[in-house]
Scaffold this motif. Structure first.
Motif, PDB file in Angstrom:
ATOM      1  N   UNK A  66       0.790  -1.216   0.000  1.00  0.00           N
ATOM      2  CA  UNK A  66       0.000   0.000   0.000  1.00  0.00           C
ATOM      3  C   UNK A  66       0.823   1.266   0.000  1.00  0.00           C
ATOM      4  N   UNK A  67       2.133   1.142   0.208  1.00  0.00           N
ATOM      5  CA  UNK A  67       3.007   2.331   0.244  1.00  0.00           C
ATOM      6  C   UNK A  67       4.039   2.297  -0.881  1.00  0.00           C
ATOM      7  N   UNK A  68       4.488   1.111  -1.246  1.00  0.00           N
ATOM      8  CA  UNK A  68       5.522   0.962  -2.276  1.00  0.00           C
ATOM      9  C   UNK A  68       4.913   0.320  -3.520  1.00  0.00           C
ATOM     10  N   UNK A  69       5.459   0.683  -4.676  1.00  0.00           N
ATOM     11  CA  UNK A  69       5.025   0.089  -5.940  1.00  0.00           C
ATOM     12  C   UNK A  69       6.249  -0.269  -6.776  1.00  0.00           C
ATOM     13  N   UNK A  70       6.320  -1.519  -7.200  1.00  0.00           N
ATOM     14  CA  UNK A  70       7.400  -1.957  -8.080  1.00  0.00           C
ATOM     15  C   UNK A  70       6.876  -1.964  -9.515  1.00  0.00           C
TER      16      UNK A  70
END
Length: 125
Positions: A66-70
């Motif tokens: 919910x905070x990081x996106x790869x």
């Protein structure tokens, strides 16, 4: 042989954002599962996020969901980690890794053959 070079680390205040980049080069670099790991002082390297060679099936550690996106740009052989709502506990050296092992082993550092040199992320409170 695959070479990985990370960039984009730095110092940011809690709640801020950073985008890490990983440039992959070398034979068949585009066919590797790519992952992001991090290592804080005195701690083991831990899984953060991973994505298949086609950029599908992104996986995340519970601590960053919910905070990081790869994401992955196959044409440029680049992998990115967009980090938002950063917390002091996200402070670590972040590493990009490349794996030829089956994707179900995406969260184990031992599955990764190639590593970048790391980039420091520091989140101040």
């Amino acid at each position: 042989q695959v070479q990985l070079i990370e960039s984009g680390g730095g110092l940011v205040q809690a709640g801020g954002s950073l985008r890490l980049s990983c440039a992959a080069s070398g034979r068949a670099a585009g066919s590797y599962t790519m992952g992001w790991f991090r290592q804080a002082p005195g701690k083991e390297r831990e899984f953060v996020a991973a994505v298949t060679s086609s950029g599908a099936l992104p996986q995340y550690a519970d601590s960053v969901k919910g905070r990081f996106t790869i994401s992955r740009d196959g044409a440029k052989n680049m992998v990115y980690l967009q980090m938002s709502s950063l917390r002091p506990e996200d402070t670590a050296v972040y590493y990009c890794g490349g794996s030829r092992n089956p994707f179900y082993r995406y969260d184990s550092p031992t599955s990764y053959t190639y590593w970048g040199q790391g980039t420091q992320v520091t989140v101040s409170s």
